[in-house]
Design an enzyme around this catalytic site. Sequence first.
Site, mmCIF file in Angstrom:
data_model
loop_
_atom_site.group_PDB
_atom_site.id
_atom_site.type_symbol
_atom_site.label_atom_id
_atom_site.label_comp_id
_atom_site.label_asym_id
_atom_site.label_seq_id
_atom_site.Cartn_x
_atom_site.Cartn_y
_atom_site.Cartn_z
ATOM 1 N N ARG A 6 0.854 -1.204 0.000
ATOM 2 C CA ARG A 6 0.000 0.000 0.000
ATOM 3 C C ARG A 6 0.883 1.245 0.000
ATOM 4 N NH1 ARG A 6 -1.277 1.813 4.641
ATOM 5 N NH2 ARG A 6 -1.927 -0.172 5.529
ATOM 6 N N TYR A 35 -16.003 18.553 -14.578
ATOM 7 C CA TYR A 35 -16.558 17.202 -14.643
ATOM 8 C C TYR A 35 -17.540 17.012 -13.477
ATOM 9 C CZ TYR A 35 -16.713 12.197 -13.760
ATOM 10 O OH TYR A 35 -17.137 10.925 -13.493
ATOM 11 N N LYS A 91 -8.367 7.652 -18.691
ATOM 12 C CA LYS A 91 -8.644 8.246 -20.000
ATOM 13 C C LYS A 91 -7.409 8.131 -20.895
ATOM 14 C CE LYS A 91 -12.670 9.280 -18.224
ATOM 15 N NZ LYS A 91 -12.541 9.186 -16.796
HETATM 16 N N1 PLP Z 1 -11.511 14.431 -14.319
HETATM 17 C C1 PLP Z 1 -12.083 14.430 -15.525
HETATM 18 C C2 PLP Z 1 -11.884 15.596 -16.446
HETATM 19 C C3 PLP Z 1 -12.882 13.348 -15.911
HETATM 20 O O1 PLP Z 1 -13.462 13.374 -17.131
HETATM 21 C C4 PLP Z 1 -13.081 12.264 -15.018
HETATM 22 C C5 PLP Z 1 -13.920 11.109 -15.380
HETATM 23 O O2 PLP Z 1 -14.607 11.128 -16.384
HETATM 24 C C6 PLP Z 1 -12.480 12.323 -13.770
HETATM 25 C C7 PLP Z 1 -11.678 13.408 -13.447
HETATM 26 C C8 PLP Z 1 -12.668 11.218 -12.763
HETATM 27 O O3 PLP Z 1 -11.860 10.127 -13.065
HETATM 28 P P1 PLP Z 1 -12.195 8.600 -12.698
HETATM 29 O O4 PLP Z 1 -13.436 8.241 -13.459
HETATM 30 O O5 PLP Z 1 -10.978 7.861 -13.137
HETATM 31 O O6 PLP Z 1 -12.424 8.549 -11.232
#
Ligand code: PLP
Length: 382
Positions: free
Chosen positions: A52, A104, A201
């Site tokens: 961890r 987001y 992503k």
């Molecule tokens: N930041 C952005 C711009 C995102 O598009 C996303 C998810 O779509 C996140 C953060 C959150 O990431 P995660 O889905 O890996 O928790």
Amino acid sequence: MDDLTGRGFATRCVHGAGPADPVTGAVVPPISVASTFAQDGVGGIRGFEYARSGNPTRAALEAHLAELEGAAHGFAFSSGLAAEDALLRTLAPGDHVLMPSDAYGGTVRLALQVHAPAGTRVDTVDLSDLAAVAAAWRPDTRMVWVETPTNPLLAIVDIAAICELAHRRGAVVVVDNTFATPALQQPLALGADAVVHSTTKYLGGHSDVVGGFVATSHEHLAEQVAFLQNATGAVPGPFDCYLVHRGARTLALRMERHSASAAAVASLLIDHPAVIEVRWPGLPSHPGHEIAARQMSGFGGMVSFRVAGGEQAALDVCSRTQVFTLAESLGAVESLIEHPGRMTHASVAGTTNEVPADLVRLSVGIEDPADLLDDLGQALRA
Ligand code: PLP
């Protein structure tokens, strides 16, 4: 390759995993699955003690992604939101954070529904309007949270200008660099204190892993995030680290293709009678185009557009594409289409952060551009 100093970004993507293993010559860091590590006597730690707190696969990923962001320190998390959570936890109860009004949806939900009840004071503001940012400022504002381009409206924020304003007033700036990636935008070089990613992503790039990342050269933030990473334990497993790491090696190449194909898609849409507005920062008509051209080396693979005919027409387009898969998420090799209002941004419905009902978001993949254009053409024509 041992020394990457002065090498180009694509070379650093490919070779930044480190030199070949000195014993076996393996050119890829191995997946190290041990949860614990033998000690040479009590306290005689050879580098790792418990997984961890750190393991070799995660350490290789963290060093590589930190280097790509130009950061002294990098921390991998089990999701983008876990990485964001760690950064927001660096604030003390009563501290104020300014967030983009169109961040987001999950970020806004985390701030408003998890951190605000625990004492963080959160306001959303249009970060592209510096006068509005100054007006929303409070004596206890400690952090400005930037997302640029934003998800899903693709608004652009001037990172250098926000950093100048925030630093003058004693706040740190965090930039969510998920959409641009370090291939197209280097927020730390523009003055930001920390970068956060959903590595789910573009960094992972293949829709096969969920992960997050924080990069920073701010020593105090780094200490806090290192502590939180271990203390809260939202860490990725070794196989997940390996997948993100493998994705990062092709990042430069993929971002070039995503950006070029998105340009072709944006020019198809801008002239299409079934489309009333196109949002892609590479279009000269985009309100943030000049800033994007200054702070990004490419405009990225995300395109949003509004469909004439309202919500139902937008939903119909989403269900008619054949090459674009109807699915949440973004940033992978395959093209995706989604309706933010009903899907990724449903959690902000009914709030001031609600997105237009006729909005469609595309994550333009690396397929043959002609197939993508044909597919969108037929989906819009039908
Ligand atoms: N930041 C952005 C711009 C995102 O598009 C996303 C998810 O779509 C996140 C953060 C959150 O990431 P995660 O889905 O890996 O928790």
